[in-house]
Design a protein around this motif. Sequence first.
Motif, PDB file in Angstrom:
ATOM      1  N   GLN A 383       0.954  -1.250  -0.023  1.00  0.00           N
ATOM      2  CA  GLN A 383       0.044   0.022  -0.039  1.00  0.00           C
ATOM      3  C   GLN A 383       0.762   1.301  -0.054  1.00  0.00           C
ATOM      4  O   GLN A 383       0.425   2.290   0.323  1.00  0.00           O
ATOM      5  CB  GLN A 383      -1.196   0.066   1.204  1.00  0.00           C
ATOM      6  N   GLN A 384       1.975   1.094  -0.599  1.00  0.00           N
ATOM      7  CA  GLN A 384       2.939   2.388  -0.822  1.00  0.00           C
ATOM      8  C   GLN A 384       3.071   2.823  -2.063  1.00  0.00           C
ATOM      9  O   GLN A 384       2.657   2.042  -3.112  1.00  0.00           O
ATOM     10  CB  GLN A 384       4.338   2.131  -0.119  1.00  0.00           C
ATOM     11  N   GLU A 385       3.424   3.937  -2.503  1.00  0.00           N
ATOM     12  CA  GLU A 385       3.924   4.335  -3.863  1.00  0.00           C
ATOM     13  C   GLU A 385       5.242   4.002  -4.060  1.00  0.00           C
ATOM     14  O   GLU A 385       6.056   4.290  -3.179  1.00  0.00           O
ATOM     15  CB  GLU A 385       3.701   5.659  -4.077  1.00  0.00           C
ATOM     16  N   VAL A 386       5.649   3.370  -5.215  1.00  0.00           N
ATOM     17  CA  VAL A 386       7.004   3.026  -5.507  1.00  0.00           C
ATOM     18  C   VAL A 386       7.341   3.507  -6.934  1.00  0.00           C
ATOM     19  O   VAL A 386       6.453   4.006  -7.866  1.00  0.00           O
ATOM     20  CB  VAL A 386       7.257   1.556  -5.463  1.00  0.00           C
ATOM     21  N   ALA A 387       8.715   3.482  -7.111  1.00  0.00           N
ATOM     22  CA  ALA A 387       9.232   3.668  -8.565  1.00  0.00           C
ATOM     23  C   ALA A 387       9.945   2.908  -9.004  1.00  0.00           C
ATOM     24  O   ALA A 387      10.669   1.921  -8.268  1.00  0.00           O
ATOM     25  CB  ALA A 387       9.869   5.054  -8.605  1.00  0.00           C
ATOM     26  N   LEU A 388      10.049   2.325 -10.248  1.00  0.00           N
ATOM     27  CA  LEU A 388      10.570   1.449 -11.003  1.00  0.00           C
ATOM     28  C   LEU A 388      11.294   1.927 -12.155  1.00  0.00           C
ATOM     29  O   LEU A 388      10.469   2.630 -13.085  1.00  0.00           O
ATOM     30  CB  LEU A 388       9.861   0.129 -11.464  1.00  0.00           C
ATOM     31  N   VAL A 389      12.555   1.728 -12.618  1.00  0.00           N
ATOM     32  CA  VAL A 389      13.289   2.382 -13.544  1.00  0.00           C
ATOM     33  C   VAL A 389      13.592   1.112 -14.379  1.00  0.00           C
ATOM     34  O   VAL A 389      14.388   0.247 -14.133  1.00  0.00           O
ATOM     35  CB  VAL A 389      14.463   2.896 -13.051  1.00  0.00           C
ATOM     36  N   GLY A 390      13.407   1.252 -15.771  1.00  0.00           N
ATOM     37  CA  GLY A 390      13.632   0.371 -16.767  1.00  0.00           C
ATOM     38  C   GLY A 390      12.541   0.032 -17.738  1.00  0.00           C
ATOM     39  O   GLY A 390      11.166   0.119 -17.377  1.00  0.00           O
ATOM     40  N   PHE A 401       4.160  -7.683 -10.893  1.00  0.00           N
ATOM     41  CA  PHE A 401       4.355  -8.311  -9.505  1.00  0.00           C
ATOM     42  C   PHE A 401       4.122  -7.218  -8.661  1.00  0.00           C
ATOM     43  O   PHE A 401       3.115  -7.302  -7.601  1.00  0.00           O
ATOM     44  CB  PHE A 401       5.632  -8.758  -9.423  1.00  0.00           C
ATOM     45  N   LEU A 402       4.757  -5.944  -8.427  1.00  0.00           N
ATOM     46  CA  LEU A 402       4.966  -5.180  -7.623  1.00  0.00           C
ATOM     47  C   LEU A 402       3.317  -4.267  -7.468  1.00  0.00           C
ATOM     48  O   LEU A 402       2.754  -3.876  -6.243  1.00  0.00           O
ATOM     49  CB  LEU A 402       5.724  -4.173  -7.800  1.00  0.00           C
ATOM     50  N   SER A 403       2.700  -4.331  -8.786  1.00  0.00           N
ATOM     51  CA  SER A 403       1.445  -3.696  -8.555  1.00  0.00           C
ATOM     52  C   SER A 403       0.362  -4.532  -7.912  1.00  0.00           C
ATOM     53  O   SER A 403      -0.894  -3.681  -7.394  1.00  0.00           O
ATOM     54  CB  SER A 403       0.709  -3.655 -10.075  1.00  0.00           C
ATOM     55  N   GLN A 404       0.548  -5.879  -7.624  1.00  0.00           N
ATOM     56  CA  GLN A 404      -0.106  -6.275  -6.674  1.00  0.00           C
ATOM     57  C   GLN A 404      -0.261  -6.029  -5.227  1.00  0.00           C
ATOM     58  O   GLN A 404      -1.212  -6.463  -4.537  1.00  0.00           O
ATOM     59  CB  GLN A 404      -0.211  -7.992  -6.926  1.00  0.00           C
ATOM     60  N   HIS A 405       0.727  -5.318  -4.949  1.00  0.00           N
ATOM     61  CA  HIS A 405       1.029  -5.204  -3.521  1.00  0.00           C
ATOM     62  C   HIS A 405       1.212  -3.553  -3.074  1.00  0.00           C
ATOM     63  O   HIS A 405       0.655  -3.241  -2.208  1.00  0.00           O
ATOM     64  CB  HIS A 405       2.416  -5.782  -2.972  1.00  0.00           C
ATOM     65  N   ALA A 406       1.623  -2.997  -3.866  1.00  0.00           N
ATOM     66  CA  ALA A 406       1.758  -1.452  -3.859  1.00  0.00           C
ATOM     67  C   ALA A 406       0.785  -0.787  -4.089  1.00  0.00           C
ATOM     68  O   ALA A 406      -0.096  -1.225  -5.131  1.00  0.00           O
ATOM     69  CB  ALA A 406       2.996  -0.903  -4.663  1.00  0.00           C
ATOM     70  N   ALA A 407       0.461   0.461  -3.414  1.00  0.00           N
ATOM     71  CA  ALA A 407      -0.750   1.193  -3.964  1.00  0.00           C
ATOM     72  C   ALA A 407      -0.547   1.915  -5.436  1.00  0.00           C
ATOM     73  O   ALA A 407      -1.437   1.940  -6.175  1.00  0.00           O
ATOM     74  CB  ALA A 407      -0.957   2.421  -2.913  1.00  0.00           C
ATOM     75  N   LYS A 408       0.655   2.293  -5.791  1.00  0.00           N
ATOM     76  CA  LYS A 408       0.869   2.813  -7.113  1.00  0.00           C
ATOM     77  C   LYS A 408       2.551   2.540  -7.526  1.00  0.00           C
ATOM     78  O   LYS A 408       3.284   2.463  -6.673  1.00  0.00           O
ATOM     79  CB  LYS A 408       0.599   4.355  -7.160  1.00  0.00           C
ATOM     80  N   VAL A 409       2.656   1.956  -8.839  1.00  0.00           N
ATOM     81  CA  VAL A 409       3.945   1.861  -9.258  1.00  0.00           C
ATOM     82  C   VAL A 409       4.103   2.885 -10.509  1.00  0.00           C
ATOM     83  O   VAL A 409       3.508   2.836 -11.451  1.00  0.00           O
ATOM     84  CB  VAL A 409       3.885   0.453  -9.968  1.00  0.00           C
ATOM     85  N   ASN A 410       5.003   3.818 -10.290  1.00  0.00           N
ATOM     86  CA  ASN A 410       5.575   4.539 -11.201  1.00  0.00           C
ATOM     87  C   ASN A 410       6.915   4.034 -12.059  1.00  0.00           C
ATOM     88  O   ASN A 410       7.559   3.539 -11.478  1.00  0.00           O
ATOM     89  CB  ASN A 410       6.327   6.056 -10.679  1.00  0.00           C
ATOM     90  N   MET A 411       6.451   3.866 -13.448  1.00  0.00           N
ATOM     91  CA  MET A 411       7.385   3.167 -14.177  1.00  0.00           C
ATOM     92  C   MET A 411       7.956   4.338 -15.158  1.00  0.00           C
ATOM     93  O   MET A 411       7.270   4.855 -15.948  1.00  0.00           O
ATOM     94  CB  MET A 411       6.714   2.040 -15.166  1.00  0.00           C
TER      95      MET A 411
END
Length: 567
Positions: A383-390, A401-411
């Motif tokens: 339930q956190q906002e995260v960032a992913l580079v690539g 995978f992370l979208s199933q756990h995090a509130a938001k995934v910034n790609m």
Amino acid sequence: MTEPASTSSESRRHQMFPILSARDIDRMRGFGEIRRFSKGDTLFRAGEPGPGLFVVLAGTVSIVQRDGLGHVVPIERQGPGQFLAEIAQLSGRPALVDGVAEEDVECLLLAPERLRALIVAEADLGERLMRAMILRRVALIESGASGPVLIGRPQSAALMRLQNFLGRNGHPYHEVDADQDADAKALLVQYGDVQVLVVCPDGNVLPDPSEDALARCLGMVDSIAHDALFDVVVVGAGPAGLATAVYAASEGLRVIVVDCRSYGGQAGASARIENYLGFPTGISGGALAGRAFVQAQKFGAEMLIPAQVASLDCEAAAAGDGEPGRAKELAVRLTDGRRLRARSVVVASGARYRRPDVPRLSEFEGRGVWYWASALEARLCSQQEVALVGGGNSAGQAAVFLSQHAAKVNMLVRGPSLAATMSRYLIDRIMAAPNIELHPHTELVRLNGDGAEGLNGATWRDRRSLVEHDCPARNIFLFIGAVPETEWLDGCGVTLDAHGFVITGHGARGGFPAVPAAPLESSVPGVFAVGDVRSGSVKRVGGAIGEGAAVVAQIHARLASSPQTAA
């Protein structure tokens, strides 16, 4: 229709603890020897090398889990017609449980090499034994009551590093939360307020150990010389290296595999691979690699994991040039001083993700900056906002995978889209995820936080407008580019391309007259390259496995053209 849970559980238990028939046992007698134990004797002990597989002929043996803190948990009582072993006994690795005779016991013992011979010779029986041993290892991992005890705070970088290491190597462990357990917290303070304290099954205590120190305490890697001449030394235990080991060992070649951390490579950290042939519903990278790891051992491949390679030694090969009757010999030197002699070497050391030029990056590695996305990291991102580079397939798998756990995934991707670098099925999955936001033409420029608390935010920039955006992401995942692991080849004459990848085949050999190289052979005769480390490879799991299979035929041709030396 779905089976009731109880039926499924009973079926799994039946497969985990099968009863061998008299005919099964008769087939096994030619591969073992009779052993007898008195009441109270220990057949095998957690943390000590296991002698092999025991078939109980008479009496009863109690199987218990025991950790370094003295906790004992009964698992099973096994009697006549049952066997005692889990997957570690394929290679004589340390046992994870204790086996104690409850009464006088008579057993048939199959040593590891004889067990492997039985599994190959008796396919049906071997399949049942393998399935049971694998299920037993899975149960030990799921129970979390055997193996080393890790004492630390849940979000400690040191604790997560060791958890990831053990998890990637399929080794069970038990975690004690120092924030919830007063005795555990006092132990940390007693040892100088260390981040993590590890208690091995033999009772040894390791404050803040390295992965290598932990592996040696658990007996995961041996310290013997390995002086024999191997047909093939494989450097790297990713998909390409494991495929090489499986095919080479199954064809009777003497094989040893070396990897500095764990089996599976980058693919082993993938949450789900959905485009690999034969798995229509997908399979995790860890599961695929784990099966290959066991399969290679089944055929007799030796494993040195973790063990760091220092260099490739080609001096013996050069010395053999022009000397009739003498085979060219290569050697792989390890950082611990050991030297592995080889008739051929397969470079399967892969590539690591590039570290972007972002200030303070090293300060936050393991403290909010990650180069993989496993269940451990996903738990931190709940339930956190995260960032992913690539923008490659690994980045796409991690984002989904992370979208199933995090509130938001910034790609974040530097290019205009994902189309040029990612498989279509992953792009569609990303576009359909409501909590994944794609940021094209974007680069990471700053990390925010302090050394005590770890990462607490990041800043990225639109490369067109130069507008910057601050994000409260406490976890950043980096999957950018690929840097080949080829430094250990320096000084041996292996030709690399401009980016450091190994050149093979037609472009590998020069001089006049030019000496042709096999398609997967490097500029040094007898040194081959497969998978991500090879110049021109497709950088896909399927391609890496295909190259690992193909290189074995080329190794056979190479060995057939060179006379053998005595081992």
